[in-house]
Design a protein around this motif. Structure first.
Motif, PDB file in Angstrom:
ATOM      1  N   ALA A  92       0.836  -1.207   0.000  1.00 13.44           N
ATOM      2  CA  ALA A  92       0.000   0.000   0.000  1.00 13.44           C
ATOM      3  C   ALA A  92       0.867   1.252   0.000  1.00 13.44           C
ATOM      4  O   ALA A  92       1.951   1.277   0.577  1.00 13.44           O
TER       5      ALA A  92
ATOM      6  N   GLU B 221      -5.835  -0.243   4.048  1.00 15.84           N
ATOM      7  CA  GLU B 221      -6.269  -0.539   2.687  1.00 15.84           C
ATOM      8  C   GLU B 221      -7.313   0.453   2.176  1.00 15.84           C
ATOM      9  O   GLU B 221      -7.261   0.873   1.025  1.00 15.84           O
TER      10      GLU B 221
ATOM     11  N   LEU C  85      -2.994   0.161  -4.026  1.00 18.07           N
ATOM     12  CA  LEU C  85      -2.834  -1.131  -3.360  1.00 18.07           C
ATOM     13  C   LEU C  85      -2.198  -2.133  -4.311  1.00 18.07           C
ATOM     14  O   LEU C  85      -2.466  -2.098  -5.515  1.00 18.07           O
TER      15      LEU C  85
ATOM     16  N   ASP D 207      -2.568  -5.845  -4.654  1.00 22.76           N
ATOM     17  CA  ASP D 207      -3.388  -6.970  -4.193  1.00 22.76           C
ATOM     18  C   ASP D 207      -2.659  -8.302  -4.200  1.00 22.76           C
ATOM     19  O   ASP D 207      -3.165  -9.280  -3.667  1.00 22.76           O
TER      20      ASP D 207
END
Length: 154
Positions: free
Chosen positions: A74, A103, A109, A111
């Motif tokens: 992040a 988040e 972000l 993932d």
């Protein structure tokens, strides 16, 4: 600096609430971001562009006892909620709620990085000239790896 000498660029340092051996769930490291100077956290501002965030999502922390491969999950740019700087969590639920806040607050972000219940996080914090009193924050999963070298993250 690390030797106690004056330096206009300062030095990186860990939050005083953290254990110096990176044993906390969220280990916060502060550093200056000085435009036009190479070092410390100067390159973090480049992560404000999503393509740079996607391409620069790993770094290494070297310590005398353990090295860590850090996988960025992040990036935040703006005026942060001080809750993001939390270092102590009494329960897994409390940690998971904090992680959810990270988040939902994030600018970008990654993932592909999964954070498990026992994983440790390192958060890099530096000033943001774009956001007045804002900060750039980088959150990464810390993976112990004494065999890692800088060639492994290019």
């Amino acid at each position: 600096d690390i030797y106690g000498n004056y330096s206009e660029f300062g030095s990186i340092f860990m939050d005083c609430k953290n254990n110096p051996h990176f044993s906390d769930r969220n280990n916060v490291i502060y550093g200056h971001s000085v435009f036009g100077w190479s070092g410390m956290f100067t390159g973090i501002h480049q992560l404000t562009q999503e393509t740079n965030f996607d391409a620069n999502n790993k770094f290494i922390i070297y310590t005398p006892n353990q090295n860590y491969r850090c996988e960025v999950f992040a990036f935040f740019g703006g005026v942060p909620d001080m809750e993001l700087y939390k270092t102590e969590f009494n329960t897994r639920k409390e940690f998971n709620e904090w992680l959810q806040k990270v988040e939902t607050s994030a600018t970008y972000l990654n993932d592909s990085v999964h954070i498990g219940n026992k994983d440790k996080i390192v958060m890099l914090s530096t000033c943001s000239s774009r956001h007045g009193n804002g900060r750039y924050l980088v959150f990464a999963k810390m993976v112990p790896d004494n065999d890692i070298t800088s060639k492994d993250i290019q």
